[in-house]
Design a protein around this motif. Structure first.
Motif, PDB file in Angstrom:
ATOM      1  N   MET A   1      -0.370  -5.194   2.755  1.00 42.23           N
ATOM      2  CA  MET A   1      -1.052  -4.888   1.383  1.00 42.23           C
ATOM      3  C   MET A   1      -2.479  -4.566   1.591  1.00 42.23           C
ATOM      4  O   MET A   1      -3.005  -5.488   2.394  1.00 42.23           O
ATOM      5  N   ASN A   2      -2.723  -3.628   0.952  1.00 40.78           N
ATOM      6  CA  ASN A   2      -4.187  -3.032   1.060  1.00 40.78           C
ATOM      7  C   ASN A   2      -5.061  -4.127   0.072  1.00 40.78           C
ATOM      8  O   ASN A   2      -4.984  -3.800  -1.229  1.00 40.78           O
ATOM      9  N   LYS A   3      -5.951  -5.069   0.642  1.00 39.20           N
ATOM     10  CA  LYS A   3      -6.485  -5.904  -0.082  1.00 39.20           C
ATOM     11  C   LYS A   3      -7.665  -5.393  -1.031  1.00 39.20           C
ATOM     12  O   LYS A   3      -7.646  -6.116  -2.171  1.00 39.20           O
ATOM     13  N   ALA A  10      -1.916  -6.337  -8.075  1.00 41.47           N
ATOM     14  CA  ALA A  10      -1.229  -6.502  -6.499  1.00 41.47           C
ATOM     15  C   ALA A  10      -0.023  -5.880  -6.526  1.00 41.47           C
ATOM     16  O   ALA A  10       0.462  -5.272  -7.353  1.00 41.47           O
ATOM     17  N   SER A  11       0.477  -5.709  -5.017  1.00 44.47           N
ATOM     18  CA  SER A  11       1.783  -5.269  -4.986  1.00 44.47           C
ATOM     19  C   SER A  11       2.852  -6.254  -5.388  1.00 44.47           C
ATOM     20  O   SER A  11       2.260  -7.333  -6.009  1.00 44.47           O
ATOM     21  N   GLY A  12       4.048  -6.131  -5.371  1.00 37.51           N
ATOM     22  CA  GLY A  12       5.026  -6.970  -5.861  1.00 37.51           C
ATOM     23  C   GLY A  12       5.501  -6.809  -7.311  1.00 37.51           C
ATOM     24  O   GLY A  12       6.392  -7.345  -7.806  1.00 37.51           O
ATOM     25  N   HIS A  13       4.955  -5.579  -7.928  1.00 37.82           N
ATOM     26  CA  HIS A  13       5.343  -5.350  -9.231  1.00 37.82           C
ATOM     27  C   HIS A  13       6.534  -4.517  -9.130  1.00 37.82           C
ATOM     28  O   HIS A  13       6.809  -4.057  -8.145  1.00 37.82           O
ATOM     29  N   SER A  14       7.340  -4.454 -10.153  1.00 39.73           N
ATOM     30  CA  SER A  14       8.659  -3.696 -10.296  1.00 39.73           C
ATOM     31  C   SER A  14       8.741  -2.377 -10.710  1.00 39.73           C
ATOM     32  O   SER A  14       9.786  -2.042 -11.218  1.00 39.73           O
TER      33      SER A  14
ATOM     34  N   CYS B  52      -0.471   5.420  -3.244  1.00 32.26           N
ATOM     35  CA  CYS B  52       0.616   4.709  -2.947  1.00 32.26           C
ATOM     36  C   CYS B  52       0.824   3.628  -4.189  1.00 32.26           C
ATOM     37  O   CYS B  52      -0.312   2.901  -4.228  1.00 32.26           O
ATOM     38  N   PRO B  53       1.945   3.459  -4.899  1.00 29.06           N
ATOM     39  CA  PRO B  53       2.165   2.898  -6.131  1.00 29.06           C
ATOM     40  C   PRO B  53       2.024   1.375  -5.576  1.00 29.06           C
ATOM     41  O   PRO B  53       1.663   0.306  -6.215  1.00 29.06           O
ATOM     42  N   GLU B  54       2.424   1.178  -4.316  1.00 25.81           N
ATOM     43  CA  GLU B  54       2.515  -0.511  -3.823  1.00 25.81           C
ATOM     44  C   GLU B  54       1.233  -0.955  -3.137  1.00 25.81           C
ATOM     45  O   GLU B  54       1.097  -2.265  -2.639  1.00 25.81           O
TER      46      GLU B  54
END
Lengths: 300, 98
Positions: A1-3, A10-14, B52-54
């Motif tokens: 993940m690009n901090k 953050a990432s991990g959303h759906s 990038c969406p993630e």
């Protein structure tokens, strides 16, 4: 993940693979010089980012109901004013509302109008995907003319939505706010510049950002940037800003691409290319041309 | 930052959810196509990073004396293919997920 990129969201959303709003959220929040507090209308962004027990937000985030995100942030902003006067909270905090077009154009319009009129210091961001995508593509007042949606289905007698889009920018401008702008996710440098201006503005600022929906506009997941770019290149979604009531177009070309190039990338406009719907296609072209002319006339 | 643990703000338990990446669903499971970066072709222009969406793409050191190259974190990458589409050097290709 690009901090660095994920420092607020953050990432991990759906959100669907190939969704456009994470880029919008990160780009806009990345431009804030101070910590942010976020209020969110009900919508794709809300349901995908806050799956219990996880939240993708690293910033304080409030969701209360569909129609009152602007009213919520008004209260938060006033509470911050009172508390910072007593020295209980940091002085500099930015307040941001994220809304989809359903929660802005239709359901949240009244509370948005109230908050703009009262002049609270906040930034309202609408990511416009032209419909209620979270519940399965029902039409909203941001859905473009002739789009196929669940509530305006294409059939023997119908060609999709029969009404034009609501011109929200003019409604917002009618509140005499200092800064309002229309941006596009494919033009991130332009979006950054507008976000920075919106954060610098004292009082309310408004950003409307084009956000293609892979699932309900029916295009491959990899295409959101290309389609968003075409929307501006065909004058379907012009980039402009309104500073103190003065219109300024940020991107223009002598020879815009034909609107068909944008329409043919998406399944929701597929029916426009049949022989029967030729007059509808002509009408779409006319609407885009007229709206562009209306905008150009305003800049003078 | 205001935290629920602060005694100053007496939040009801469970009223505030804090971000914890360990609880995040690993959305990499969704992927059926996998982006692969050809580090020799990648020019390090960073065009793909913000799209990038993630937020899965980071610029990492590849070789001494060269610009940082795109590197993909597959924990959260959903395999949408936006990075491959926006890449001006066509350095990212989508392969079948293994």
């Amino acid at each position: 993940m690009n901090k660095n990129l994920a420092k607020n969201f953050a990432s991990g959303h759906s959100a669907c693979a190939g969704c456009a709003f994470p880029a919008i959220v990160r780009t806009i929040l990345g431009e804030s010089p101070d910590p942010v507090v976020i209020s969110n209308t009900t919508g794709c962004l809300e349901v995908t980012s806050t799956l219990y027990p996880y939240t993708a937000w690293k910033t304080p985030y409030i969701h209360s109901a569909f129609e009152n995100a602007s009213a919520t942030i008004s209260g938060v902003e006033q509470a911050h004013k009172a508390l910072s006067r007593k020295g209980k909270v940091p002085k500099k905090i930015k307040f941001v509302v994220f809304g989809g077009d359903g929660g802005t154009y239709d359901i949240g319009l009244q509370s948005l109008s109230g908050a703009l009129e009262r002049g609270h210091d906040f930034v309202y961001v609408v990511y416009d995907n032209g419909g209620y995508m979270n519940t399965g593509n029902q039409r909203s007042s941001a859905t473009p003319y002739a789009a196929n949606t669940e509530t305006t289905p294409v059939g023997k007698e119908s060609f999709g939505k029969v009404e034009m889009r609501k011109n929200l920018m003019e409604i917002v401008d009618a509140h005499h706010i200092k800064y309002a702008a229309q941006a596009n996710v494919a033009y991130l440098a332009d979006l950054k510049k507008k976000a920075r201006k919106a954060f610098e503005t004292e009082g309310p600022a408004f950003l409307s950002v084009f956000s293609p929906c892979t699932n309900n506009w029916k295009f491959p997941t990899s295409q959101y940037v290309a389609i968003a770019k075409l929307a501006t290149e065909t004058n379907f979604w012009p980039l402009f800003e309104i500073e103190d009531g003065k219109y300024k177009v940020n991107w223009a070309t002598e020879n815009p691409k034909p609107v068909e190039e944008f329409l043919k990338t998406q399944g929701r406009f597929k029916h426009l290319f049949s022989e029967k719907n030729k007059p509808v296609l002509d009408e779409v072209k006319k609407i885009v041309k007229d709206e562009w002319q209306r905008l150009v006339d305003k800049t003078e | 930052m205001i935290r629920s643990k602060d005694k100053k703000f007496n939040f009801e338990e469970g009223a505030v959810i804090e971000h914890d990446l360990d609880k995040a669903p690993k959305t990499g499971d969704w992927r059926y196509m996998m982006p692969k970066v050809d580090k020799e072709k990648c020019s390090g222009c960073t065009t793909c990073v913000p799209f990038c969406p993630e937020a899965s793409i980071e610029m990492k050191k590849y070789k001494e004396g060269q610009r940082d190259k795109a590197d993909i974190d597959y924990d959260f990458c959903k395999g949408c293919g936006v990075c491959a589409q926006v890449c001006p050097m066509k350095a990212i290709t989508m392969e079948k997920n293994k």
